[in-house]
Design a protein around this motif. Sequence first.
Motif, PDB file in Angstrom:
ATOM      1  N   SER A  82       0.798  -1.295  -0.036  1.00  0.00           N
ATOM      2  CA  SER A  82      -0.061   0.258   0.058  1.00  0.00           C
ATOM      3  C   SER A  82       0.708   1.382  -0.080  1.00  0.00           C
ATOM      4  O   SER A  82       0.688   2.305   0.739  1.00  0.00           O
ATOM      5  N   THR A 135       3.952   1.821   1.216  1.00  0.00           N
ATOM      6  CA  THR A 135       4.834   2.314   2.369  1.00  0.00           C
ATOM      7  C   THR A 135       5.372   0.883   2.897  1.00  0.00           C
ATOM      8  O   THR A 135       4.879  -0.014   2.891  1.00  0.00           O
ATOM      9  N   THR A 176       0.968  11.956  -3.838  1.00  0.00           N
ATOM     10  CA  THR A 176       0.753  10.810  -4.629  1.00  0.00           C
ATOM     11  C   THR A 176       2.128  10.117  -5.262  1.00  0.00           C
ATOM     12  O   THR A 176       2.157   8.944  -5.675  1.00  0.00           O
ATOM     13  N   ASP A 193      -0.799   7.660  -0.554  1.00  0.00           N
ATOM     14  CA  ASP A 193      -2.204   7.886  -1.026  1.00  0.00           C
ATOM     15  C   ASP A 193      -2.785   8.381   0.220  1.00  0.00           C
ATOM     16  O   ASP A 193      -3.872   9.243   0.210  1.00  0.00           O
ATOM     17  N   ASP A 194      -2.998   7.939   1.573  1.00  0.00           N
ATOM     18  CA  ASP A 194      -3.342   8.443   2.607  1.00  0.00           C
ATOM     19  C   ASP A 194      -2.970   9.891   2.969  1.00  0.00           C
ATOM     20  O   ASP A 194      -4.109  10.712   3.330  1.00  0.00           O
ATOM     21  N   ASP A 254      -5.113  11.905   0.266  1.00  0.00           N
ATOM     22  CA  ASP A 254      -6.745  11.687   0.512  1.00  0.00           C
ATOM     23  C   ASP A 254      -6.922  12.782   1.572  1.00  0.00           C
ATOM     24  O   ASP A 254      -7.817  13.453   1.338  1.00  0.00           O
ATOM     25  N   LEU A 255      -5.888  13.031   2.624  1.00  0.00           N
ATOM     26  CA  LEU A 255      -6.107  13.740   3.753  1.00  0.00           C
ATOM     27  C   LEU A 255      -6.056  15.357   3.262  1.00  0.00           C
ATOM     28  O   LEU A 255      -7.073  16.032   3.457  1.00  0.00           O
ATOM     29  N   GLU A 275      -4.733  13.445  13.188  1.00  0.00           N
ATOM     30  CA  GLU A 275      -4.958  12.238  12.083  1.00  0.00           C
ATOM     31  C   GLU A 275      -3.470  12.427  11.239  1.00  0.00           C
ATOM     32  O   GLU A 275      -2.936  11.377  10.906  1.00  0.00           O
ATOM     33  N   TYR A 276      -3.104  13.499  10.836  1.00  0.00           N
ATOM     34  CA  TYR A 276      -1.929  13.815   9.868  1.00  0.00           C
ATOM     35  C   TYR A 276      -0.802  13.415  10.740  1.00  0.00           C
ATOM     36  O   TYR A 276       0.068  12.825  10.347  1.00  0.00           O
ATOM     37  N   LEU A 311      -0.267   9.740  10.979  1.00  0.00           N
ATOM     38  CA  LEU A 311       0.001   9.354  10.018  1.00  0.00           C
ATOM     39  C   LEU A 311       1.333   9.606   9.284  1.00  0.00           C
ATOM     40  O   LEU A 311       1.916   8.545   8.701  1.00  0.00           O
TER      41      LEU A 311
END
Length: 238
Positions: free
Chosen positions: A82, A84, A184, A189-190, A193-194, A207-208, A211
Amino acid sequence: MRHRIASPDGLQTRGVIRLRLYRARERQRLIDPADLEVTYFAVDPETKPVFEHDGVMVWVSDPDHCRVERRVGGRDLHLVESGTSVLPRARGLEILRAPGADYRWVHSLDWRWGAGEYLDRDRVEATVDRALDMEPWAVPEGPVGLMHLSYLMWFHNGAMANGAAWPLDDCTVEQIAAFAAAATYFGLDDIADLIGRLEPDDALSHEYWDLSSPFGEDASLIRDALRCQLVEAPEDWG
């Protein structure tokens, strides 16, 4: 001693399972196959544990994450899923039970060893510093990798200092799109998206932070992605 380990789906693999603890008095021991799952989840990440089985190493980096690595033909490889190399801790146990499966291994840069953990290579840090010195929107053109890294690090540092929503007040729509495109490019990708769902408050900041720095080290996810790109796309860096 050779062990046969039953995997959850009934398949079996052979090999010696070793556990190394770099911050504990007991540095290394063999693990009985029946005790693998209990030991894997019970071991303290602060001891920098490394599980070895059939040439695969699983490094438990914190209570929830791990990295998976191997060495083939004199080259260090790490497992990417995914986009990472930061994997859920439970995934590491699955890989120990089936080390010979068809995983996506990518080349790493030559690492320098610490006590059970990796130290950032000078090239990675120098590249990050170079990207931070740029204002990418003021540079007509440059190596594509460096331009993307500059955008991503500008977003990251702003998010760490002022909250993830900072671009909504300080950046143009085009710049925000460039932040997402940079994420990207690195396969993050996460993060992309954020960035695409930023809100004018502090709702996404934690969240960031979680992440982007899953090992408790600033921008560790971005640095992992940079290591991959320096090896896999050297032409993007000038």
